[in-house]
Design an enzyme around this catalytic site. Structure first.
Site, PDB file in Angstrom:
ATOM      1  N   TYR A 152       1.223  -1.255  -5.324  1.00 17.07           N
ATOM      2  CA  TYR A 152       0.213  -1.180  -6.389  1.00 17.07           C
ATOM      3  C   TYR A 152      -0.783  -0.041  -6.204  1.00 17.07           C
ATOM      4  O   TYR A 152      -1.620   0.204  -7.051  1.00 17.07           O
ATOM      5  CB  TYR A 152      -0.495  -2.524  -6.607  1.00 17.07           C
ATOM      6  CG  TYR A 152      -1.066  -3.167  -5.378  1.00 17.07           C
ATOM      7  CD1 TYR A 152      -2.173  -2.614  -4.747  1.00 17.07           C
ATOM      8  CD2 TYR A 152      -0.515  -4.335  -4.866  1.00 17.07           C
ATOM      9  CE1 TYR A 152      -2.697  -3.211  -3.626  1.00 17.07           C
ATOM     10  CE2 TYR A 152      -1.048  -4.928  -3.733  1.00 17.07           C
ATOM     11  CZ  TYR A 152      -2.129  -4.366  -3.127  1.00 17.07           C
ATOM     12  OH  TYR A 152      -2.655  -4.956  -2.016  1.00 17.07           O
ATOM     13  N   GLU A 169       2.017 -15.119  -9.833  1.00 13.57           N
ATOM     14  CA  GLU A 169       1.207 -14.258  -8.942  1.00 13.57           C
ATOM     15  C   GLU A 169      -0.158 -14.905  -8.790  1.00 13.57           C
ATOM     16  O   GLU A 169      -1.189 -14.242  -8.858  1.00 13.57           O
ATOM     17  CB  GLU A 169       1.036 -12.859  -9.553  1.00 13.57           C
ATOM     18  CG  GLU A 169       2.321 -12.088  -9.751  1.00 13.57           C
ATOM     19  CD  GLU A 169       2.083 -10.743 -10.444  1.00 13.57           C
ATOM     20  OE1 GLU A 169       1.319 -10.699 -11.437  1.00 13.57           O
ATOM     21  OE2 GLU A 169       2.638  -9.745  -9.973  1.00 13.57           O
ATOM     22  N   HIS A 224       4.871 -12.066 -15.845  1.00 16.22           N
ATOM     23  CA  HIS A 224       4.050 -12.482 -14.703  1.00 16.22           C
ATOM     24  C   HIS A 224       3.168 -13.615 -15.201  1.00 16.22           C
ATOM     25  O   HIS A 224       2.358 -13.417 -16.106  1.00 16.22           O
ATOM     26  CB  HIS A 224       3.171 -11.325 -14.209  1.00 16.22           C
ATOM     27  CG  HIS A 224       3.917 -10.305 -13.402  1.00 16.22           C
ATOM     28  ND1 HIS A 224       3.355  -9.107 -13.032  1.00 16.22           N
ATOM     29  CD2 HIS A 224       5.170 -10.319 -12.886  1.00 16.22           C
ATOM     30  CE1 HIS A 224       4.247  -8.415 -12.314  1.00 16.22           C
ATOM     31  NE2 HIS A 224       5.347  -9.126 -12.226  1.00 16.22           N
ATOM     32  N   HIS A 239       8.594  -5.116  -7.225  1.00 21.12           N
ATOM     33  CA  HIS A 239       7.284  -4.573  -7.619  1.00 21.12           C
ATOM     34  C   HIS A 239       7.002  -3.319  -6.785  1.00 21.12           C
ATOM     35  O   HIS A 239       7.071  -3.348  -5.564  1.00 21.12           O
ATOM     36  CB  HIS A 239       6.201  -5.631  -7.379  1.00 21.12           C
ATOM     37  CG  HIS A 239       4.934  -5.405  -8.153  1.00 21.12           C
ATOM     38  ND1 HIS A 239       4.212  -4.233  -8.061  1.00 21.12           N
ATOM     39  CD2 HIS A 239       4.271  -6.186  -9.034  1.00 21.12           C
ATOM     40  CE1 HIS A 239       3.153  -4.328  -8.858  1.00 21.12           C
ATOM     41  NE2 HIS A 239       3.161  -5.500  -9.461  1.00 21.12           N
ATOM     42  N   ARG A 242       0.814  -1.218   0.000  1.00 21.97           N
ATOM     43  CA  ARG A 242       0.000   0.000   0.000  1.00 21.97           C
ATOM     44  C   ARG A 242       0.848   1.269   0.000  1.00 21.97           C
ATOM     45  O   ARG A 242       0.316   2.378  -0.104  1.00 21.97           O
ATOM     46  CB  ARG A 242      -0.947   0.006   1.203  1.00 21.97           C
ATOM     47  CG  ARG A 242      -1.894  -1.172   1.178  1.00 21.97           C
ATOM     48  CD  ARG A 242      -3.128  -0.942   2.018  1.00 21.97           C
ATOM     49  NE  ARG A 242      -4.245  -1.656   1.462  1.00 21.97           N
ATOM     50  CZ  ARG A 242      -4.981  -1.229   0.442  1.00 21.97           C
ATOM     51  NH1 ARG A 242      -4.737  -0.080  -0.131  1.00 21.97           N
ATOM     52  NH2 ARG A 242      -5.984  -1.953   0.001  1.00 21.97           N
ATOM     53  N   ASP A 253       2.192  -9.522 -18.280  1.00 24.58           N
ATOM     54  CA  ASP A 253       1.388 -10.310 -17.348  1.00 24.58           C
ATOM     55  C   ASP A 253       0.384 -11.113 -18.176  1.00 24.58           C
ATOM     56  O   ASP A 253      -0.454 -10.537 -18.879  1.00 24.58           O
ATOM     57  CB  ASP A 253       0.680  -9.361 -16.365  1.00 24.58           C
ATOM     58  CG  ASP A 253      -0.077 -10.113 -15.275  1.00 24.58           C
ATOM     59  OD1 ASP A 253      -0.881 -10.998 -15.609  1.00 24.58           O
ATOM     60  OD2 ASP A 253       0.126  -9.787 -14.092  1.00 24.58           O
ATOM     61  N   GLU A 261       4.170  -2.579 -16.604  1.00 28.49           N
ATOM     62  CA  GLU A 261       3.426  -3.838 -16.683  1.00 28.49           C
ATOM     63  C   GLU A 261       2.249  -3.694 -17.649  1.00 28.49           C
ATOM     64  O   GLU A 261       1.555  -2.674 -17.652  1.00 28.49           O
ATOM     65  CB  GLU A 261       2.937  -4.240 -15.282  1.00 28.49           C
ATOM     66  CG  GLU A 261       2.179  -5.561 -15.287  1.00 28.49           C
ATOM     67  CD  GLU A 261       1.974  -6.143 -13.893  1.00 28.49           C
ATOM     68  OE1 GLU A 261       2.603  -5.660 -12.930  1.00 28.49           O
ATOM     69  OE2 GLU A 261       1.176  -7.090 -13.785  1.00 28.49           O
TER      70      GLU A 261
HETATM   71 ZN    ZN Z   1      -3.288  -8.535 -11.915  1.00 30.59          ZN
HETATM   72 FE    FE Z   2       1.179  -8.759 -12.574  1.00 32.01          FE
HETATM   73 FE    FE Z   3       1.566  -6.041 -10.989  1.00 29.90          FE
END
Ligand code: ZN
Ligand code: FE
Ligand code: FE
Length: 277
Positions: free
Chosen positions: A70, A256, A211, A67, A37, A176, A142
């Site tokens: 997000y 993931e 990913h 990463h 976060r 991804d 991404e």
């Molecule tokens: Zn996702």
């Molecule tokens: Fe991803």
């Molecule tokens: Fe991601």
């Protein structure tokens, strides 16, 4: 050699992450540079980093795929939110240099009501501010599913961002599989065509990490619901083609998927079995 692993917790430091991934027969990993976060990052423990780098060499661990939190929105309308994104990314990139030559992945963000073109301009501006010519870290955009007003739902949007970046040799892309399939790229029936399109629009050399996620939702659904490998709309056969594709097989593959460590160990074992050296 198949480079595969999953997201591991960074709360106990680098050496602990290395041990966690080798413990389930993984040889690459992803980690959040701080609380996903966007809270304060732990101070770097240089002794931990030194021991990790020795461990990484000894156990042939591949490229790290860090990463960004997000919740960052690099193209937020409010300047204070963009400044927050800038401050976090600048601090993360400074920290990444303790482990030189690795990858830092981020989500381009959501344009909300500004429209995609304004957003692309803001993301380019942020990257021009945050990158420096001496860094050894490559920053990855991404590919996104395009839920809501997400930017990065097409190869064209990603390329439009990259085109604005002065130090673009420090920029790459992380594909991804759940997101591109949700965005409408048919990696199940036409992997070759999708990679050709990637190469035509962005250039395949930009592709630096994958990913690896199955999807709970169909092609073009613009949802972002990750599924275990083989249990979703992408399916095991497509993943076997993906990990063995000559343009992909050398890349770091990061799971993931919704799993505990036993689940990740199982996916890693199944995919290693399906990989041709
Ligand atoms: Zn996702
Ligand atoms: Fe991803
Ligand atoms: Fe991601």
């Amino acid at each position: 050699m198949l480079y595969i692993g999953n997201h591991v917790s960074s709360s106990k430091g680098y050496l602990a992450m290395g041990r966690e991934i080798t413990g389930i027969n993984g040889n690459v990993f992803a980690f959040f540079t701080r609380n996903p976060r966007g809270g304060k990052a732990k101070d770097i423990d240089e002794e931990d980093v030194r021991r990790f780098l020795a461990y990484k060499t000894e156990h042939r661990i591949g490229t790290l795929v860090a990463h960004a939190p997000y919740t960052l929105n690099p193209c937020a309308a409010k300047p204070e939110l963009r400044e927050f994104a800038y401050n976090i990314m600048a601090d993360d990139l400074r920290r990444m240099e303790y482990t030189p030559g690795n990858l830092y992945n981020f989500h381009p963000g959501s344009h909300v009501q500004q429209g995609v073109e304004v957003a692309i301009g803001l993301i380019g501006e942020l990257l021009n501010n945050v990158l420096n010519k001496d860094q050894t870290t490559t920053v990855l955009l991404e590919t996104m599913s395009g839920k809501g007003t997400e930017v990065g739902r097409s190869f064209e949007e990603l390329q439009a961002i990259i085109q604005q970046v002065d130090l673009d040799s420090h920029i790459g892309v992380c594909l991804d599989t759940c997101h591109v399939y949700s965005a409408g790229y048919d990696i199940v029936n036409d992997l070759e065509g999708v990679l050709k399109e990637f190469d035509r629009v962005i250039g395949i050399d930009r592709l630096r990490a994958v990913h690896l996620n199955d999807s709970m939702t169909p092609l073009g659904s613009h949802k972002d619901r990750h599924e275990k490998i083989g249990n979703g709309s992408i399916g095991m056969e497509a993943f076997v083609r993906i990990i063995n594709h000559p343009q992909l097989k050398h890349l770091p593959f990061i799971l993931e998927t919704p799993n505990d460590n036993a689940g990740y160990a199982h996916e890693i074992a199944v995919l290693r079995d399906a990989y041709h050296e």
